[in-house]
Structure formats: structure tokens, C-alpha cells
Design a protein around this motif. Structure first.
Motif, PDB file in Angstrom:
ATOM      1  N   THR A 357      16.381  17.721  23.606  1.00 45.21           N
ATOM      2  CA  THR A 357      16.815  17.447  24.985  1.00 45.21           C
ATOM      3  C   THR A 357      17.999  16.480  24.963  1.00 45.21           C
ATOM      4  O   THR A 357      19.095  16.854  25.343  1.00 45.21           O
ATOM      5  N   THR A 358      17.786  15.251  24.462  1.00 45.98           N
ATOM      6  CA  THR A 358      18.903  14.286  24.452  1.00 45.98           C
ATOM      7  C   THR A 358      20.111  14.827  23.696  1.00 45.98           C
ATOM      8  O   THR A 358      21.243  14.676  24.159  1.00 45.98           O
ATOM      9  N   THR A 359      19.864  15.441  22.549  1.00 44.38           N
ATOM     10  CA  THR A 359      20.998  15.848  21.722  1.00 44.38           C
ATOM     11  C   THR A 359      21.717  17.076  22.274  1.00 44.38           C
ATOM     12  O   THR A 359      22.879  17.303  21.983  1.00 44.38           O
ATOM     13  N   TYR A 360      21.012  17.887  23.063  1.00 45.92           N
ATOM     14  CA  TYR A 360      21.632  19.060  23.671  1.00 45.92           C
ATOM     15  C   TYR A 360      22.385  18.682  24.956  1.00 45.92           C
ATOM     16  O   TYR A 360      23.037  19.523  25.564  1.00 45.92           O
ATOM     17  N   SER A 361      22.239  17.454  25.410  1.00 47.35           N
ATOM     18  CA  SER A 361      22.904  17.073  26.652  1.00 47.35           C
ATOM     19  C   SER A 361      24.408  17.051  26.460  1.00 47.35           C
ATOM     20  O   SER A 361      24.913  16.644  25.426  1.00 47.35           O
ATOM     21  N   THR A 362      25.140  17.484  27.489  1.00 46.80           N
ATOM     22  CA  THR A 362      26.599  17.394  27.416  1.00 46.80           C
ATOM     23  C   THR A 362      27.032  15.943  27.593  1.00 46.80           C
ATOM     24  O   THR A 362      26.263  15.094  28.058  1.00 46.80           O
ATOM     25  N   VAL A 363      28.278  15.681  27.242  1.00 50.13           N
ATOM     26  CA  VAL A 363      28.824  14.326  27.359  1.00 50.13           C
ATOM     27  C   VAL A 363      28.920  13.874  28.814  1.00 50.13           C
ATOM     28  O   VAL A 363      29.048  12.685  29.086  1.00 50.13           O
ATOM     29  N   GLY A 364      28.886  14.809  29.753  1.00 51.18           N
ATOM     30  CA  GLY A 364      28.990  14.380  31.149  1.00 51.18           C
ATOM     31  C   GLY A 364      29.527  15.478  32.044  1.00 51.18           C
ATOM     32  O   GLY A 364      30.329  15.217  32.952  1.00 51.18           O
ATOM     33  N   PHE A 365      29.086  16.697  31.824  1.00 48.58           N
ATOM     34  CA  PHE A 365      29.587  17.829  32.611  1.00 48.58           C
ATOM     35  C   PHE A 365      29.373  17.576  34.107  1.00 48.58           C
ATOM     36  O   PHE A 365      28.321  17.089  34.520  1.00 48.58           O
ATOM     37  N   ASN A 366      30.403  17.896  34.891  1.00 47.77           N
ATOM     38  CA  ASN A 366      30.355  17.710  36.357  1.00 47.77           C
ATOM     39  C   ASN A 366      30.318  16.232  36.742  1.00 47.77           C
ATOM     40  O   ASN A 366      30.003  15.903  37.887  1.00 47.77           O
ATOM     41  N   GLY A 367      30.608  15.339  35.800  1.00 46.70           N
ATOM     42  CA  GLY A 367      30.590  13.919  36.148  1.00 46.70           C
ATOM     43  C   GLY A 367      29.207  13.296  36.169  1.00 46.70           C
ATOM     44  O   GLY A 367      29.064  12.149  36.582  1.00 46.70           O
TER      45      GLY A 367
ATOM     46  N   ALA B 355      40.167  24.453  29.469  1.00 49.54           N
ATOM     47  CA  ALA B 355      39.130  24.319  30.505  1.00 49.54           C
ATOM     48  C   ALA B 355      37.744  24.524  29.913  1.00 49.54           C
ATOM     49  O   ALA B 355      37.558  25.373  29.034  1.00 49.54           O
ATOM     50  N   TYR B 356      36.776  23.753  30.419  1.00 49.10           N
ATOM     51  CA  TYR B 356      35.370  23.963  30.065  1.00 49.10           C
ATOM     52  C   TYR B 356      35.144  23.905  28.553  1.00 49.10           C
ATOM     53  O   TYR B 356      34.481  24.769  27.981  1.00 49.10           O
ATOM     54  N   THR B 357      35.751  22.948  27.899  1.00 51.40           N
ATOM     55  CA  THR B 357      35.471  22.731  26.476  1.00 51.40           C
ATOM     56  C   THR B 357      34.987  21.291  26.271  1.00 51.40           C
ATOM     57  O   THR B 357      33.837  21.085  25.903  1.00 51.40           O
ATOM     58  N   THR B 358      35.846  20.300  26.567  1.00 54.37           N
ATOM     59  CA  THR B 358      35.429  18.897  26.354  1.00 54.37           C
ATOM     60  C   THR B 358      34.154  18.573  27.120  1.00 54.37           C
ATOM     61  O   THR B 358      33.249  17.921  26.589  1.00 54.37           O
ATOM     62  N   THR B 359      34.060  19.022  28.366  1.00 53.72           N
ATOM     63  CA  THR B 359      32.931  18.627  29.198  1.00 53.72           C
ATOM     64  C   THR B 359      31.647  19.356  28.835  1.00 53.72           C
ATOM     65  O   THR B 359      30.559  18.870  29.108  1.00 53.72           O
ATOM     66  N   TYR B 360      31.781  20.535  28.230  1.00 54.88           N
ATOM     67  CA  TYR B 360      30.598  21.289  27.801  1.00 54.88           C
ATOM     68  C   TYR B 360      30.093  20.803  26.446  1.00 54.88           C
ATOM     69  O   TYR B 360      29.059  21.266  25.959  1.00 54.88           O
ATOM     70  N   SER B 361      30.850  19.932  25.795  1.00 54.27           N
ATOM     71  CA  SER B 361      30.440  19.470  24.472  1.00 54.27           C
ATOM     72  C   SER B 361      29.184  18.626  24.582  1.00 54.27           C
ATOM     73  O   SER B 361      29.017  17.840  25.502  1.00 54.27           O
ATOM     74  N   THR B 362      28.292  18.768  23.600  1.00 54.43           N
ATOM     75  CA  THR B 362      27.109  17.908  23.585  1.00 54.43           C
ATOM     76  C   THR B 362      27.505  16.498  23.146  1.00 54.43           C
ATOM     77  O   THR B 362      28.584  16.279  22.597  1.00 54.43           O
ATOM     78  N   VAL B 363      26.606  15.554  23.386  1.00 56.81           N
ATOM     79  CA  VAL B 363      26.851  14.163  23.004  1.00 56.81           C
ATOM     80  C   VAL B 363      26.928  13.991  21.485  1.00 56.81           C
ATOM     81  O   VAL B 363      27.440  12.986  21.001  1.00 56.81           O
ATOM     82  N   GLY B 364      26.415  14.951  20.719  1.00 57.96           N
ATOM     83  CA  GLY B 364      26.493  14.782  19.271  1.00 57.96           C
ATOM     84  C   GLY B 364      25.404  15.554  18.555  1.00 57.96           C
ATOM     85  O   GLY B 364      24.817  15.069  17.587  1.00 57.96           O
ATOM     86  N   PHE B 365      25.141  16.766  18.999  1.00 60.92           N
ATOM     87  CA  PHE B 365      24.082  17.566  18.399  1.00 60.92           C
ATOM     88  C   PHE B 365      24.312  17.722  16.896  1.00 60.92           C
ATOM     89  O   PHE B 365      25.434  17.946  16.447  1.00 60.92           O
ATOM     90  N   ASN B 366      23.240  17.577  16.116  1.00 61.80           N
ATOM     91  CA  ASN B 366      23.304  17.690  14.657  1.00 61.80           C
ATOM     92  C   ASN B 366      24.109  16.566  14.012  1.00 61.80           C
ATOM     93  O   ASN B 366      24.503  16.667  12.858  1.00 61.80           O
ATOM     94  N   GLY B 367      24.391  15.509  14.787  1.00 62.69           N
ATOM     95  CA  GLY B 367      25.141  14.400  14.198  1.00 62.69           C
ATOM     96  C   GLY B 367      26.640  14.623  14.142  1.00 62.69           C
ATOM     97  O   GLY B 367      27.353  13.813  13.548  1.00 62.69           O
ATOM     98  N   PHE B 368      27.123  15.710  14.757  1.00 64.20           N
ATOM     99  CA  PHE B 368      28.573  15.936  14.834  1.00 64.20           C
ATOM    100  C   PHE B 368      29.100  15.299  16.120  1.00 64.20           C
ATOM    101  O   PHE B 368      28.485  15.445  17.179  1.00 64.20           O
ATOM    102  N   ALA B 369      30.237  14.632  16.043  1.00 57.23           N
ATOM    103  CA  ALA B 369      30.794  13.956  17.216  1.00 57.23           C
ATOM    104  C   ALA B 369      31.175  14.968  18.303  1.00 57.23           C
ATOM    105  O   ALA B 369      31.437  16.131  18.015  1.00 57.23           O
ATOM    106  N   PRO B 370      31.206  14.509  19.561  1.00 54.32           N
ATOM    107  CA  PRO B 370      31.693  15.391  20.624  1.00 54.32           C
ATOM    108  C   PRO B 370      33.147  15.803  20.355  1.00 54.32           C
ATOM    109  O   PRO B 370      33.840  15.136  19.578  1.00 54.32           O
TER     110      PRO B 370
END
Lengths: 376, 376
Positions: A357-367, B355-370
Motif C-alpha cells: 500500500t505505502t510503496t504503491y502510493s504515487t508521489v502525489g497524483f492530483n495534489g 504528461a501523466y508520468t512524474t505524478t503517476y510515479s510511486t514514492v519508491g516501490f522496490n527501493g527505486f527513487a521516484p
């Protein structure tokens, strides 16, 4: 659902959705795995939830770790655990990442191709490698694609190549598929692993280890077999296929270790209908696919949801997240039964949210901020 | 692909995948939208890419902004743009978020239900509201679900309810579906909007605005009509359905504004096969579904990919990301043609990734940076 989590949520001051993970449950899960397969090493799959508190606890309990990247390796080393307790389990690694892992002390690496073996031979001289073998995943809620692993016939060539390049051809691995409820899946995979052991032995190389991967389920809405049943079935299969020359074994629980330890609290943002005659309500939460519930993709995982109105009459509804994205819908093909009395502003508890859950979260989609996490 | 981006990539010192967005292209895209529909206000859909440099440029050029959350509203206000240039376009809002937006000066809100109207009447007295109407999205590469909008018959009731509660019933909105290549889609939607205007007029309420949403495509592998063609078709439809009493109009380009302005540079991590006889290579990149390429979900968007070996003989391959997650596969059902000479370590350029790349990125899934982002 633990009282500790409910207590924490009652007292918390912060606003917005969050996941709360109870370390007591993680401790129980570790004990269950360690007890069910006493001769097998537990390598926690850090990707499931790499919260420092979880890694620290498992390091203290004696767990080893399956890591997917140098980033995860560094998180595990930060607990104080020795690098000998780490497996670099990703079959897809940059050569410079292999070199960094080796410099950090890691000596156990996954491969599924001769190309990867060559990188490891160059960047991690003398290391142990195990070859991942394709496995069909029948019975898993999320059968895996063919992304990882090679056909068994090729596995022997890959391992022989490793041996020839001065690496230790150490064993084989497989993964029976995530949330695997079919105990027989491990038997088929172990038969195949024993075949590779036999073929390698004929080539003069004695393998020593079988990495039996993850796939151990957590309980969502449906009952799943308990860890002891898995332990017993796996031990029987090991004996059946390896006789009295049992190999060293590894398991890599991720979901099974932390899934049931976490609960997400979310808020009902809107309940509405699409027309005056619409028989189905739409219930929108303040969390969806992009902030923690990515595993509802294709409605694969159906989370248990508790509401303050449980016990009242229910009716089906479509459940969706808060973003301006039309794919951010959780359950639509199979609508979710929720109380008719559920109201805007009600808090709901989504159970079994400790993993992925936490790791699949996006960095902040839609703010919207990433999923907040509290480990207690 | 701009020379400025290629120059930047040649000179960059940092390691790992990144997206580079060229502001000159965003400027051109803004001019194209503003020029094609001179009487229509452009509200950039911030969710497509809310990089501060992009918001600053668009604010300077005179754009308005479609925001999905208070977070996005704050990002837009940080450019210095006045709150009168903001539409809170999410139909799913917490009442306290409506109040915060109102306190920040926002006066334009989307609704699609009486429940949402009531929140706005309580938290944003006197504000303007527009009602989103369902639209079937035929012809869109990503037809939208029924998540947003209500049936046209209900829209009039929603708007009348707003009027009754002291809000300004301002207009209607629709969205024809993302990456919409069928110019006729806007005509059907505008006919429906005109019907709502007519019905409201019969109820004694004169609507003033049509928000025509987004859906303007960017070019991936297939050609799409240019912005002028959209402008012309939309203007003809407006005249056809509204005669000489044209409403105020808004468009909300997101993908169309920034999609073709960005390029991702990625590295080939591994090229392998699953068996000696496997006709298809697996090519693994250092970026996948969880770090920027989420829109390859169901292989919906097929990005153009350039390699240093372009021109050499090609063969189909499965393209996948670097994580230990079996769903992290980009193209498998329809394999991707790539040069047979492509090698591990080669850099590839993935186009139309603004469009729709940076914001769709996860916070760091698998330990890879956004996904790292550079706006130049």
C-alpha cells in the motif's frame, strides 16, 4: 483488527487517510513462519512494506531479507543486520548496482539468464547465485507473468555457466504466484526444482539451496489456509522430491508477513447517484488506486471494509477514489455491499492493508499527499 | 524531440532514468490552443504535470488552471496567479477542502450531484458551480468510466438545486474521453450541453458557460488531428447548437499541453530469453509502470521509443520494467519492435512523456527513487 490500531486511530490528531501497522501482528506472523518451517530461513520481501520499524523488528527477530534494489539493501543494512542476511532477489540488475551490493557485502544474487550471470561474474566475483525457474502459478489470485524466471531446461545451462565463470552455482528459486491458496502449487514447483538438482548433479555440480519464494496469502474476504498448513505441505513435498538429502531452503514472505498487520482509515467524501433512477450508489473515499489501493487493479484484491453503520441494511455500491482520474475506481464490476445508512463524512476501516500500500502510493497524483503511515 | 532536450541529456551528470520537459514546446502548445479557440479560456489541467516551472510559464502566458485538490490550488497560487483563474474541477471534494479553497479565493466549482451542491452552498456561499454531464467517450483511446458526471436529466435538477441554495448555476461541463481523436465527439457533447441550457432556461435560469473539458490528444505512435482542426470543429458545433447566443467556454487541456514536451531517458538493464528456443527477447528497462510509465496499463498508450541502433534490423520483444513485480510489464500482448543490435547498457528515449508520468510515479516501490524530472 487489533485494539492497538483502533486505540491509535481514536487518539490521532492528524487529518486524512492513513495506514496503521501493528508490530505485534508482524511478530506473530514471523513466529508462525519460523515455527511452521523450522529448518527454512525466512527472507522477508522488503518491497511489501519497507517501513524502518518493520525492518528493525524483523532484523531483531532474526529474519533475513529479500531485496529488490540497492535502495532496499541500504534500508536493511540501516537496521544493523549483516549483509550475509540479504538476498539480492531481483533478476534484473544494472552491473553497477551489483557492484555496489557486492561492495556492501551482499554475496547472494538471483539470476534467470546467462546475460545476468556474466554481469555478476564481472561485478561480484565468487558470489552465490540461484536461478529462478518459471512456474505456472495455477491457483494464485495474481498468477505471475513470465517476466521472471526461465524454462527449467535453460536453468541448468545458466547455472553451469555461472559455475564455469567462477561463481557458486548455489540453487534454484521459484515463485508460485501471489496470494496462492493452493497448497499443491509448491509440490509441482519443488518437483521441478528437484529435476534441476538432478540434472546439475549429472553435470558434476551439486546445488545446495531451494528458494521457495513468496506467495503466502493474507486473509482478505475469503478464508485462506493457515501458515502451519503451508509448512506441513511444503515439508512433505520437500521429502517426497529430495528424499533424505534435503537442500537448504528459503522462503520470502511479504504479504503473508505484514498484510494482515495493517489497517487503512479512510473517509467517505461523497455518496451520489448518476440519475434519479440509478439503482446503484457511488461511494467515493479519500483514498483510491493512486494513494495506496493499487492492488484493486482489475478488482484483484477485495479488501474487507468496516463502517460505523455495520449491521444496518446494505445495498450494492460502486466504490471509487478521490482523484479526477476515471480509472480510480476500486470496485465496479462486482459492486461492494455497504450499509444504506453510510453517510458523507463517515470513517471506514479497510483491513489487511499492511502490504503493498505505502510503496504503491504515487508521489502525489492530483495534489493529494502520498499515503501516511504509522507503525505502532 | 527537441535539440534542447538532446543537448541537456548529453550534458547531464546524474545517473538513472529521468524525464526532461522543454518549456518552448509547452509555450507553442499554449499558443496553439489559444489561437485555435480565441474566445475560449484555457484552463490547464494541472494534474497532467504540476512542475512549478510549467505552472509558472502558463501563468505568465495568461492561462487559467483546472485543479483537482487544495494541494494543486496551492501550487497554482504559488505562481502568483490570482484565484479567479482557478477552477476546482473535481466533483468529489471534502466540505473542509471546499471551505479552504473558498478561503483562498476560489469561486468556481464542479459538481455532479445535489449532495455536492449542498456542501458548496454551506462552505462557499454564492460561488459559481457547473454541473458535469456524462458523455459516452466513443473514439477516445481511454474512454472514461461513469465515475464523473450525471445523466443530463439530473444535471438540470442539480443546477436548479444550486440556484435555490443561493449559488450561481453557471454552466455545464463534459469530458469526451482522454486522447480523443474523433472530432465529432465534441459535437454530440455540445448538443447535450445545449439541451441542458434550454431546459434550465425553461425553468427561468440562464446558464452562461460550457466547460468542454480535455481529451485533446498528443501524438504517440499514431498521427492525431492538429489543434486547429479541433478548434474549427468545436467552433462549428458551438454555432450549430447555440446559434448566435454563444456561451462563455472553457477547455482543459492537460496531455495536449505538455504530453509532447517531455522525453524520458531510460537504460536497457537486461536483454534475455526464457528458453533457448524462445523467439521473443525480453528487454528490461530501468523504468516501468511504477516509476512513470503507468499509462502503459493494459497497453493503452504506446510510446514511441528511440534507440541508438535505430535503422538496424528489428525484431519483436516484450518490454518490461525493473521491479520485482510481475505486472511491471509495458508491452507484451503486442510486442514492441526494437533493433536486434540493441544491447545491455544502451540508453533509449521514450517520447511524448510530458504528461501523466512524474505524478503517476510511486514514492519508491522496490527501493527505486521516484522519476526524476528536469524542466528546461
Amino acid at each position: 483488527m487489533s485494539d492497538r490500531i483502533l486505540d491509535f486511530l481514536r487518539r490521532r490528531k492528524s487529518d486524512g487517510p492513513c495506514v496503521v501497522v501493528d508490530l505485534d501482528i508482524v511478530r506473530e506472523n514471523y513466529a508462525a513462519f519460523a515455527g511452521a518451517l523450522p529448518d527454512t530461513s525466512v527472507f522477508y520481501a522488503a518491497k511489501a512494506n519497507p517501513a524502518p520499524e518493520i525492518l528493525n523488528l524483523l532484523a531483531e527477530l532474526g529474519s533475513s531479507f529479500d531485496c529488490a534494489s540497492v535502495g532496499e539493501i541500504e534500508m536493511v543494512l540501516a537496521t544493523g543486520a549483516d549483509a550475509s542476511r540479504i538476498s539480492y532477489g531481483n533478476t534484473i540488475k544494472k552491473e553497477r548496482d551489483i557492484a555496489r551490493a557486492y561492495a556492501l557485502g551482499v554475496r547472494l544474487f538471483a539470476v534467470d539468464s546467462v546475460e545476468e550471470v556474466e554481469k555478476i561474474a564481472r561485478a561480484a566475483a565468487g558470489a552465490r547465485v540461484f536461478c529462478r525457474v518459471l512456474c505456472d502459478g495455477v491457483g494464485a489470485e495474481w498468477p505471475l507473468s513470465r517476466k521472471f524466471g526461465c524454462e527449467p531446461a535453460m536453468a541448468s545451462d545458466v547455472l553451469e555457466h555461472a559455475h564455469r565463470l567462477g561463481l557458486e552455482a548455489y540453487g534454484v528459486s521459484f515463485h508460485v504466484g501471489s496470494q496462492q491458496a493452493n497448497l499443491g502449487a509448491w509440490d509441482l514447483a519443488l518437483a521441478m526444482a528437484a529435476d534441476v538438482f538432478g540434472e546439475m548433479s549429472r553435470r558434476g555440480i551439486e546445488l545446495k539451496m531451494v528458494n521457495m519464494g513468496g506467495g503466502f496469502p493474507t486473509r482478505y474476504l475469503k478464508d485462506v489456509p493457515g501458515v502451519p498448513s503451508y509448512g506441513e505441505a511444503i515439508f512433505q513435498s520437500l521429502t517426497r522430491h529430495f528424499g533424505n538429502r534435503l537442500p537448504a531452503t528459503i522462503i520470502e514472505p511479504g504479504r503473508g508477513m505484514v498484510g494482515n498487520a495493517g489497517v487503512i482509515e479512510a473517509e467517505v467524501v461523497l455518496i451520489s447517484r448518476k440519475s434519479a433512477e440509478d439503482p446503484i450508489r457511488w461511494v467515493y473515499l479519500d483514498i483510491g488506486k493512486f494513494h495506496g489501493l493499487a492492488e484493486t487493479m482489475d478488482e484483484a484484491i477485495r479488501y474487507p471494509i468496516r463502517t460505523p453503520k455495520d449491521g444496518d441494511q446494505t445495498a450494492p455500491c460502486v466504490l471509487a477514489g478521490p482523484t479526477c482520474d476515471s480509472v480510480d475506481v476500486l470496485y465496479e464490476k462486482t459492486p461492494y455491499e455497504l450499509p444504506l445508512s453510510l453517510a458523507i463524512g463517515d470513517k471506514v476501516l479497510i483491513e489487511a492493508c499492511g502490504a503493498y500500500t505505502t510503496t504503491y502510493s504515487t508521489v502525489g497524483f492530483n495534489g493529494f499527499a502520498p499515503l501516511a503511515s504509522h507503525v505502532i
